[in-house]
Motif scaffolding. Structure first.
Motif, PDB file in Angstrom:
ATOM      1  N   ALA A 119       0.696  -0.995   0.005  1.00  0.00           N
ATOM      2  CA  ALA A 119       0.048  -0.038  -0.027  1.00  0.00           C
ATOM      3  C   ALA A 119       0.902   1.278   0.055  1.00  0.00           C
ATOM      4  O   ALA A 119       2.036   1.153   0.712  1.00  0.00           O
ATOM      5  CB  ALA A 119      -0.808  -0.200   1.297  1.00  0.00           C
ATOM      6  N   ALA A 120       0.374   2.161  -0.657  1.00  0.00           N
ATOM      7  CA  ALA A 120       1.169   3.743  -0.793  1.00  0.00           C
ATOM      8  C   ALA A 120       1.002   4.013   0.789  1.00  0.00           C
ATOM      9  O   ALA A 120       0.162   3.896   1.810  1.00  0.00           O
ATOM     10  CB  ALA A 120       0.449   4.592  -1.599  1.00  0.00           C
ATOM     11  N   PRO A 121       2.112   4.976   0.928  1.00  0.00           N
ATOM     12  CA  PRO A 121       2.211   5.590   2.346  1.00  0.00           C
ATOM     13  C   PRO A 121       1.020   6.659   2.558  1.00  0.00           C
ATOM     14  O   PRO A 121       0.343   6.919   1.512  1.00  0.00           O
ATOM     15  CB  PRO A 121       3.430   6.318   2.381  1.00  0.00           C
ATOM     16  CG  PRO A 121       4.075   6.458   0.805  1.00  0.00           C
ATOM     17  CD  PRO A 121       3.248   5.258   0.177  1.00  0.00           C
ATOM     18  N   PRO A 122       0.808   6.929   3.644  1.00  0.00           N
ATOM     19  CA  PRO A 122      -0.283   7.989   3.946  1.00  0.00           C
ATOM     20  C   PRO A 122       0.077   9.564   3.563  1.00  0.00           C
ATOM     21  O   PRO A 122      -1.107  10.256   3.275  1.00  0.00           O
ATOM     22  CB  PRO A 122      -0.382   8.139   5.576  1.00  0.00           C
ATOM     23  CG  PRO A 122       0.845   7.701   5.996  1.00  0.00           C
ATOM     24  CD  PRO A 122       1.236   6.607   4.845  1.00  0.00           C
ATOM     25  N   VAL A 123       1.100   9.830   3.226  1.00  0.00           N
ATOM     26  CA  VAL A 123       1.555  11.180   2.445  1.00  0.00           C
ATOM     27  C   VAL A 123       1.829  10.978   0.842  1.00  0.00           C
ATOM     28  O   VAL A 123       3.082   9.909   0.663  1.00  0.00           O
ATOM     29  CB  VAL A 123       2.680  11.593   3.347  1.00  0.00           C
ATOM     30  CG1 VAL A 123       2.983  13.004   2.753  1.00  0.00           C
ATOM     31  CG2 VAL A 123       2.091  12.007   4.817  1.00  0.00           C
ATOM     32  N   ARG A 124       1.609  11.771   0.004  1.00  0.00           N
ATOM     33  CA  ARG A 124       1.856  11.710  -1.136  1.00  0.00           C
ATOM     34  C   ARG A 124       3.392  12.095  -1.482  1.00  0.00           C
ATOM     35  O   ARG A 124       3.756  12.999  -0.866  1.00  0.00           O
ATOM     36  CB  ARG A 124       1.093  12.686  -2.072  1.00  0.00           C
ATOM     37  CG  ARG A 124       1.531  12.612  -3.582  1.00  0.00           C
ATOM     38  CD  ARG A 124       0.687  13.681  -4.360  1.00  0.00           C
ATOM     39  NE  ARG A 124      -0.738  13.596  -4.331  1.00  0.00           N
ATOM     40  CZ  ARG A 124      -1.465  14.459  -4.778  1.00  0.00           C
ATOM     41  NH1 ARG A 124      -1.172  15.387  -5.760  1.00  0.00           N
ATOM     42  NH2 ARG A 124      -2.869  14.197  -4.718  1.00  0.00           N
ATOM     43  N   PRO A 125       4.031  11.020  -2.228  1.00  0.00           N
ATOM     44  CA  PRO A 125       5.383  11.206  -2.334  1.00  0.00           C
ATOM     45  C   PRO A 125       5.819  12.351  -3.432  1.00  0.00           C
ATOM     46  O   PRO A 125       5.988  11.871  -4.523  1.00  0.00           O
ATOM     47  CB  PRO A 125       6.001   9.735  -2.932  1.00  0.00           C
ATOM     48  CG  PRO A 125       4.647   9.138  -3.510  1.00  0.00           C
ATOM     49  CD  PRO A 125       3.726   9.822  -2.689  1.00  0.00           C
TER      50      PRO A 125
END
Length: 158
Positions: A119-125
């Motif tokens: 899953a992607a992290p909670p903050v957009r990279p």
């Protein structure tokens, strides 16, 4: 453009990321280098403690704000195993640190995570330049990407 000195410092960042992994933490490492080549500060991630803000780039910014003059900060280079997250990029910009050189990009890490079904992290990279438009940034460095990818793969157990 990345030179041999940059590669030496980036390799140290990869070593620090490996140390983070060996201590059970996410594999990120960073080094702050003065304009004369002196290593001023180095660290790796400490987020396994539960404090997700304990990134080495953030620690560098906080240390530099209290230990260096504005001119020294602007002349310094931050080397990192991975491109700054938005939190660290903002800290870098607010403190007025100089050039950033990273081994692997946020885009690369996002691609690896997607490939592994993580899953992607909670903050957009976001790329550093989207957070700090005037930042001088070099990276990624292709010859180090495989090492960084392997550290993340081992951390995630995929």
């Amino acid at each position: 453009m990345v030179n041999d000195t940059d590669l030496r410092h980036l390799r140290r960042c990869v070593e620090l990321a490996g140390q983070a992994l060996e201590s059970g933490d996410e594999p990120f490492g960073s080094v702050l280098v003065a304009s004369d080549g002196t290593v001023l500060f180095e660290d790796h991630n400490h987020v396994a403690s539960g404090d997700r803000t304990r990134h080495p780039e953030f620690a560098i910014a906080r240390w530099a704000a209290s230990a260096l003059t504005p001119g020294e900060r602007a002349a310094a280079t931050v080397y990192t195993s991975g491109e700054h997250c938005p939190m660290c990029a903002a800290a870098h910009g607010w403190v007025g640190l100089g050039r950033i050189v990273y081994a692997s990009s946020s885009e690369q890490l996002s691609g690896w995570l997607a490939e592994w079904g993580v899953a992607a992290p909670p903050v957009r990279p976001l790329p550093v330049r989207e957070v700090v438009p005037g930042a001088v940034v070099d990276g990624p460095v292709p010859e180090l990407a495989a090492s960084i990818r392997e550290l993340h793969r081992r951390f995630l157990g995929v």
